[in-house]
Design a protein around this motif. Sequence first.
Motif, PDB file in Angstrom:
ATOM      1  N   LEU A  69       0.431  -1.185  -0.161  1.00  0.00           N
ATOM      2  CA  LEU A  69      -0.023   0.022   0.272  1.00  0.00           C
ATOM      3  C   LEU A  69       0.934   0.964  -0.010  1.00  0.00           C
ATOM      4  O   LEU A  69       2.153   1.441   0.722  1.00  0.00           O
ATOM      5  CB  LEU A  69      -0.638  -0.175   1.478  1.00  0.00           C
ATOM      6  CG  LEU A  69      -2.316  -0.908   1.560  1.00  0.00           C
ATOM      7  CD1 LEU A  69      -2.608  -1.291   2.818  1.00  0.00           C
ATOM      8  CD2 LEU A  69      -2.898  -1.292   0.064  1.00  0.00           C
ATOM      9  N   GLU A  70       0.472   2.252  -0.784  1.00  0.00           N
ATOM     10  CA  GLU A  70       0.861   3.333  -1.024  1.00  0.00           C
ATOM     11  C   GLU A  70       1.524   4.170   0.546  1.00  0.00           C
ATOM     12  O   GLU A  70       0.398   4.326   1.710  1.00  0.00           O
ATOM     13  CB  GLU A  70       0.912   4.587  -1.697  1.00  0.00           C
ATOM     14  CG  GLU A  70       0.282   4.099  -3.125  1.00  0.00           C
ATOM     15  CD  GLU A  70      -0.213   4.728  -3.813  1.00  0.00           C
ATOM     16  OE1 GLU A  70      -0.649   5.631  -3.586  1.00  0.00           O
ATOM     17  OE2 GLU A  70      -1.009   4.509  -4.856  1.00  0.00           O
ATOM     18  N   ARG A  83       1.602   9.007  10.400  1.00  0.00           N
ATOM     19  CA  ARG A  83       2.530   7.865   8.294  1.00  0.00           C
ATOM     20  C   ARG A  83       1.868   6.950   9.295  1.00  0.00           C
ATOM     21  O   ARG A  83       2.467   6.406  10.020  1.00  0.00           O
ATOM     22  CB  ARG A  83       3.412   8.559   9.078  1.00  0.00           C
ATOM     23  CG  ARG A  83       4.185   7.932   7.140  1.00  0.00           C
ATOM     24  CD  ARG A  83       5.304   8.497   7.010  1.00  0.00           C
ATOM     25  NE  ARG A  83       6.498   7.477   6.067  1.00  0.00           N
ATOM     26  CZ  ARG A  83       6.379   8.014   4.756  1.00  0.00           C
ATOM     27  NH1 ARG A  83       6.073   9.084   4.835  1.00  0.00           N
ATOM     28  NH2 ARG A  83       7.059   7.126   4.142  1.00  0.00           N
ATOM     29  N   PHE A  84       1.522   6.559   7.561  1.00  0.00           N
ATOM     30  CA  PHE A  84       1.128   4.405   7.662  1.00  0.00           C
ATOM     31  C   PHE A  84       1.100   4.047   6.919  1.00  0.00           C
ATOM     32  O   PHE A  84       1.584   4.555   5.323  1.00  0.00           O
ATOM     33  CB  PHE A  84      -0.504   4.714   8.028  1.00  0.00           C
ATOM     34  CG  PHE A  84      -0.722   2.796   7.707  1.00  0.00           C
ATOM     35  CD1 PHE A  84      -0.781   2.600   9.029  1.00  0.00           C
ATOM     36  CD2 PHE A  84      -1.473   2.723   6.637  1.00  0.00           C
ATOM     37  CE1 PHE A  84      -1.849   0.748   8.558  1.00  0.00           C
ATOM     38  CE2 PHE A  84      -2.280   1.787   5.880  1.00  0.00           C
ATOM     39  CZ  PHE A  84      -1.249   0.679   7.539  1.00  0.00           C
ATOM     40  N   THR A  85       2.369   3.133   6.507  1.00  0.00           N
ATOM     41  CA  THR A  85       2.144   2.306   5.783  1.00  0.00           C
ATOM     42  C   THR A  85       1.744   0.782   5.939  1.00  0.00           C
ATOM     43  O   THR A  85       2.232  -0.147   7.146  1.00  0.00           O
ATOM     44  CB  THR A  85       3.937   1.980   5.133  1.00  0.00           C
ATOM     45  OG1 THR A  85       4.383   2.957   5.101  1.00  0.00           O
ATOM     46  CG2 THR A  85       3.899   1.482   4.009  1.00  0.00           C
ATOM     47  N   GLY A  86       1.486   0.552   4.874  1.00  0.00           N
ATOM     48  CA  GLY A  86       1.261  -1.725   5.228  1.00  0.00           C
ATOM     49  C   GLY A  86       1.546  -2.109   3.677  1.00  0.00           C
ATOM     50  O   GLY A  86       1.353  -1.613   3.175  1.00  0.00           O
ATOM     51  N   GLU A  87       0.933  -3.312   3.831  1.00  0.00           N
ATOM     52  CA  GLU A  87       0.818  -4.319   3.258  1.00  0.00           C
ATOM     53  C   GLU A  87       0.237  -5.510   3.731  1.00  0.00           C
ATOM     54  O   GLU A  87      -0.937  -5.602   4.428  1.00  0.00           O
ATOM     55  CB  GLU A  87       2.622  -5.209   3.172  1.00  0.00           C
ATOM     56  CG  GLU A  87       3.412  -4.297   2.468  1.00  0.00           C
ATOM     57  CD  GLU A  87       4.576  -5.234   1.719  1.00  0.00           C
ATOM     58  OE1 GLU A  87       4.301  -6.346   1.135  1.00  0.00           O
ATOM     59  OE2 GLU A  87       5.731  -4.825   1.573  1.00  0.00           O
ATOM     60  N   LEU A  88      -0.679  -5.617   2.321  1.00  0.00           N
ATOM     61  CA  LEU A  88      -2.166  -6.592   2.310  1.00  0.00           C
ATOM     62  C   LEU A  88      -1.966  -8.089   2.143  1.00  0.00           C
ATOM     63  O   LEU A  88      -1.259  -8.416   1.278  1.00  0.00           O
ATOM     64  CB  LEU A  88      -2.974  -6.438   0.940  1.00  0.00           C
ATOM     65  CG  LEU A  88      -3.758  -4.683   1.347  1.00  0.00           C
ATOM     66  CD1 LEU A  88      -4.625  -4.825   0.599  1.00  0.00           C
ATOM     67  CD2 LEU A  88      -4.260  -4.514   3.300  1.00  0.00           C
ATOM     68  N   ILE A 105      -9.397   1.165  -2.247  1.00  0.00           N
ATOM     69  CA  ILE A 105      -8.415   0.207  -0.393  1.00  0.00           C
ATOM     70  C   ILE A 105      -8.054   1.415   0.726  1.00  0.00           C
ATOM     71  O   ILE A 105      -8.140   1.940   1.524  1.00  0.00           O
ATOM     72  CB  ILE A 105      -7.818  -0.338  -1.011  1.00  0.00           C
ATOM     73  CG1 ILE A 105      -8.345  -1.517  -1.258  1.00  0.00           C
ATOM     74  CG2 ILE A 105      -6.799  -0.279   0.604  1.00  0.00           C
ATOM     75  CD1 ILE A 105      -7.542  -3.011  -1.301  1.00  0.00           C
ATOM     76  N   MET A 106      -7.549   2.503  -0.503  1.00  0.00           N
ATOM     77  CA  MET A 106      -6.716   3.629  -0.063  1.00  0.00           C
ATOM     78  C   MET A 106      -8.046   4.943   0.932  1.00  0.00           C
ATOM     79  O   MET A 106      -7.491   5.387   1.663  1.00  0.00           O
ATOM     80  CB  MET A 106      -5.857   3.824  -0.981  1.00  0.00           C
ATOM     81  CG  MET A 106      -4.637   3.149  -1.308  1.00  0.00           C
ATOM     82  SD  MET A 106      -3.672   3.254  -0.236  1.00  0.00           S
ATOM     83  CE  MET A 106      -2.699   4.537   0.111  1.00  0.00           C
ATOM     84  N   LEU A 151      -0.895  -6.139   7.484  1.00  0.00           N
ATOM     85  CA  LEU A 151       0.515  -6.117   7.813  1.00  0.00           C
ATOM     86  C   LEU A 151       0.568  -4.557   8.039  1.00  0.00           C
ATOM     87  O   LEU A 151       0.783  -3.838   6.498  1.00  0.00           O
ATOM     88  CB  LEU A 151       1.549  -6.605   7.394  1.00  0.00           C
ATOM     89  CG  LEU A 151       0.915  -8.338   6.563  1.00  0.00           C
ATOM     90  CD1 LEU A 151       2.131  -8.170   5.810  1.00  0.00           C
ATOM     91  CD2 LEU A 151       1.889  -9.235   8.386  1.00  0.00           C
ATOM     92  N   VAL A 152       0.945  -4.321   9.208  1.00  0.00           N
ATOM     93  CA  VAL A 152       1.172  -3.027   9.738  1.00  0.00           C
ATOM     94  C   VAL A 152       3.329  -2.435   9.156  1.00  0.00           C
ATOM     95  O   VAL A 152       3.733  -2.621  10.191  1.00  0.00           O
ATOM     96  CB  VAL A 152       0.792  -2.576  10.676  1.00  0.00           C
ATOM     97  CG1 VAL A 152       1.317  -0.908  11.607  1.00  0.00           C
ATOM     98  CG2 VAL A 152      -0.251  -2.023  11.160  1.00  0.00           C
ATOM     99  N   MET A 153       3.542  -1.646   8.262  1.00  0.00           N
ATOM    100  CA  MET A 153       4.632  -1.517   8.345  1.00  0.00           C
ATOM    101  C   MET A 153       5.323   0.193   9.278  1.00  0.00           C
ATOM    102  O   MET A 153       6.200  -0.687   9.780  1.00  0.00           O
ATOM    103  CB  MET A 153       4.943  -1.637   7.118  1.00  0.00           C
ATOM    104  CG  MET A 153       4.890  -2.867   6.032  1.00  0.00           C
ATOM    105  SD  MET A 153       5.379  -4.379   6.762  1.00  0.00           S
ATOM    106  CE  MET A 153       5.488  -5.249   6.191  1.00  0.00           C
ATOM    107  N   GLU A 154       4.723   1.208   8.779  1.00  0.00           N
ATOM    108  CA  GLU A 154       4.991   2.157   9.711  1.00  0.00           C
ATOM    109  C   GLU A 154       4.087   2.873  10.281  1.00  0.00           C
ATOM    110  O   GLU A 154       2.671   2.544   9.352  1.00  0.00           O
ATOM    111  CB  GLU A 154       5.705   2.662   8.617  1.00  0.00           C
ATOM    112  CG  GLU A 154       6.027   4.110   8.960  1.00  0.00           C
ATOM    113  CD  GLU A 154       6.853   5.150   8.074  1.00  0.00           C
ATOM    114  OE1 GLU A 154       7.938   5.709   8.413  1.00  0.00           O
ATOM    115  OE2 GLU A 154       6.730   4.539   6.831  1.00  0.00           O
ATOM    116  N   PHE A 155       3.903   2.915  11.131  1.00  0.00           N
ATOM    117  CA  PHE A 155       2.462   3.877  12.138  1.00  0.00           C
ATOM    118  C   PHE A 155       3.686   4.728  13.533  1.00  0.00           C
ATOM    119  O   PHE A 155       3.760   4.621  14.119  1.00  0.00           O
ATOM    120  CB  PHE A 155       1.894   2.276  12.816  1.00  0.00           C
ATOM    121  CG  PHE A 155       0.287   3.320  13.056  1.00  0.00           C
ATOM    122  CD1 PHE A 155      -0.194   3.100  12.234  1.00  0.00           C
ATOM    123  CD2 PHE A 155      -0.016   3.555  13.909  1.00  0.00           C
ATOM    124  CE1 PHE A 155      -2.060   3.603  12.964  1.00  0.00           C
ATOM    125  CE2 PHE A 155      -0.575   3.899  14.904  1.00  0.00           C
ATOM    126  CZ  PHE A 155      -1.982   4.233  14.676  1.00  0.00           C
TER     127      PHE A 155
END
Length: 158
Positions: A69-70, A83-88, A105-106, A151-155
């Motif tokens: 995800l962007e 700031r949030f970055t994730g992957e599905l 989704i975004m 999956l939360v990559m950045e929060f």
Amino acid sequence: MSDTAARESAPVKRSRWPLAAGLVLALVCGTGGFFAVRGGLVPVLGNDAAGDAERPASRPLAEVAFVPLEPIVVSLANGRHLRFTGELEVAPAHSSQVERLRPRIMDVLNTYLRALDESDIESPGALVRLRAQMLRRLQLVTGEGRVRDLLVMEFVMT
């Protein structure tokens, strides 16, 4: 001075028998425990050699694909930013379908994260609760069974 007065004023000698019996009992129990663990009568937590025979064989990992995800940057009420970055995590068969739904989704994630207060984010169990809420919304948008996990990559709140 009478004999009774002399007996009452004299210090009473305590018996050392209970102390000696306690020490002997502790020594016997400690020795028995040592030999019970060493002989394998009592399993020890974290001891891989004792539990290898009882462990079931590991099953192969399921096929999985990840849709990135962007990064999303959301302004909070007090001028701070999230700031949030994730992957599905998706099944490989559904990867292209979920990829096509990425704008939706975004939008769902942006809308949800903008509605949060700073107190919602700072509480101790916030990330687990927010992740579950976002995953449920994503599963509604993409259809049941397409998105397995978020999956939360950045929060990060700055």
